[in-house]
Motif scaffolding. Structure first.
Motif, mmCIF file in Angstrom:
data_model
loop_
_atom_site.group_PDB
_atom_site.id
_atom_site.type_symbol
_atom_site.label_atom_id
_atom_site.label_comp_id
_atom_site.label_asym_id
_atom_site.label_seq_id
_atom_site.Cartn_x
_atom_site.Cartn_y
_atom_site.Cartn_z
ATOM 1 N N GLN A 158 0.839 -1.262 -0.221
ATOM 2 C CA GLN A 158 0.145 0.027 0.046
ATOM 3 C C GLN A 158 0.831 1.174 -0.109
ATOM 4 N N PHE A 159 2.208 1.329 0.188
ATOM 5 C CA PHE A 159 3.009 2.289 0.227
ATOM 6 C C PHE A 159 4.306 1.983 0.243
ATOM 7 N N LEU A 204 8.494 8.594 -2.050
ATOM 8 C CA LEU A 204 7.051 8.087 -1.475
ATOM 9 C C LEU A 204 6.239 7.651 -2.767
ATOM 10 N N GLU A 205 5.396 6.631 -2.328
ATOM 11 C CA GLU A 205 4.670 6.198 -3.367
ATOM 12 C C GLU A 205 3.511 5.370 -2.611
ATOM 13 N N SER A 233 -2.249 -2.405 -10.436
ATOM 14 C CA SER A 233 -2.389 -1.388 -9.504
ATOM 15 C C SER A 233 -2.279 0.019 -10.055
ATOM 16 N N LEU A 234 -2.389 0.738 -9.203
ATOM 17 C CA LEU A 234 -2.196 2.361 -9.486
ATOM 18 C C LEU A 234 -1.472 3.010 -8.312
ATOM 19 N N SER A 235 -0.524 3.894 -8.630
ATOM 20 C CA SER A 235 0.147 4.489 -7.479
ATOM 21 C C SER A 235 0.522 5.665 -8.013
ATOM 22 N N PHE A 236 0.762 6.706 -6.829
ATOM 23 C CA PHE A 236 1.192 8.054 -7.098
ATOM 24 C C PHE A 236 2.668 8.336 -6.247
#
Length: 221
Positions: free
Chosen positions: A71-72, A107-108, A118-121
């Motif tokens: 998740q992170f 950081l993601e 999945s999608l990440s930022f």
């Protein structure tokens, strides 16, 4: 009568237990049912293409990160940027390109991390150095000499968005875009005052992602 009722009740209870046992696949035995944090760590390589002031720009990246519960991510990322500006430098009478080396905190946040896609930022917060190099020297693969007048410190903030492809517990692919925001470049007679710009590309992550294995389950032969 009571014995018949007791026998009937035991019979139905036995049928219910047999049905429950058949619903289970019978392959695992669970030691506990607490929710465990899934840990991961990886080394990532990426390549991106974009523009600065309308000119072709190439970025190569390296990152090392820890992944918490799919998740992170948190880690360190370093990038090398080269932009074909071909700007005339009156001090040297050469046509110069921009080169930058910068890195910092990676950081993601990740959405749908348990899925195959999945999608990440991601976001990079850091800094480095930026300067000019002789275009002809780079093209001809010659040694490039830089002095203090050719280099300036720069702060960089680079947010983006990635689509992640979970190939296996050990390999993950990414594709996405990012936008780079920098502090002002203070170089003598520089027509480019910032290295801001969009870029898009791909990357690969190699490590251990632990794609959902429960260490509290034992396989039964």
């Amino acid at each position: 009568m009571n014995n018949q009722k007791t026998t009937s009740l035991l019979f139905f209870l036995l049928l219910g237990m047999m049905g429950f046992a058949q619903d289970d696949d019978g392959q695992y035995i669970t030691f506990n049912d607490r929710k465990n944090v899934v840990h991961g760590v990886y080394l990532g390589l990426s390549t991106y293409f974009g523009e600065i002031e309308g000119e072709d720009t190439y970025i190569g990246g390296l990152k090392v990160a820890y992944v918490a519960n799919r998740q992170f991510e948190v880690g360190f990322m370093a990038n090398i940027l080269y932009s074909e500006q071909n700007i005339f430098n009156p001090r040297t009478n050469n046509n110069d390109d921009i080169v930058a080396v910068y890195g910092g905190l990676h950081l993601e946040p990740i959405l749908f991390g348990k899925n195959r896609v999945s999608l990440s930022f991601p976001i990079l917060i850091g800094g480095g150095g930026v300067g000019y190099v002789d275009h002809n020297a780079v093209v001809n693969d010659e040694n490039v000499d830089l002095d203090d007048d050719d280099i300036d410190a720069v702060f960089v903030l680079e947010p983006g968005m990635n689509v992640l492809f979970n190939i296996s517990r050990y390999v993950q692919l990414e594709a996405g875009f990012r936008y780079r925001v920098s502090s002002r470049i203070e170089l003598a007679q520089s027509p480019v005052d910032r290295i801001n710009g969009f870029s898009g590309g791909i990357g690969v992550k190699l490590g251990v992602f632990n794609m959902g294995r429960n260490r509290y389950k034992k396989h039964l032969d």
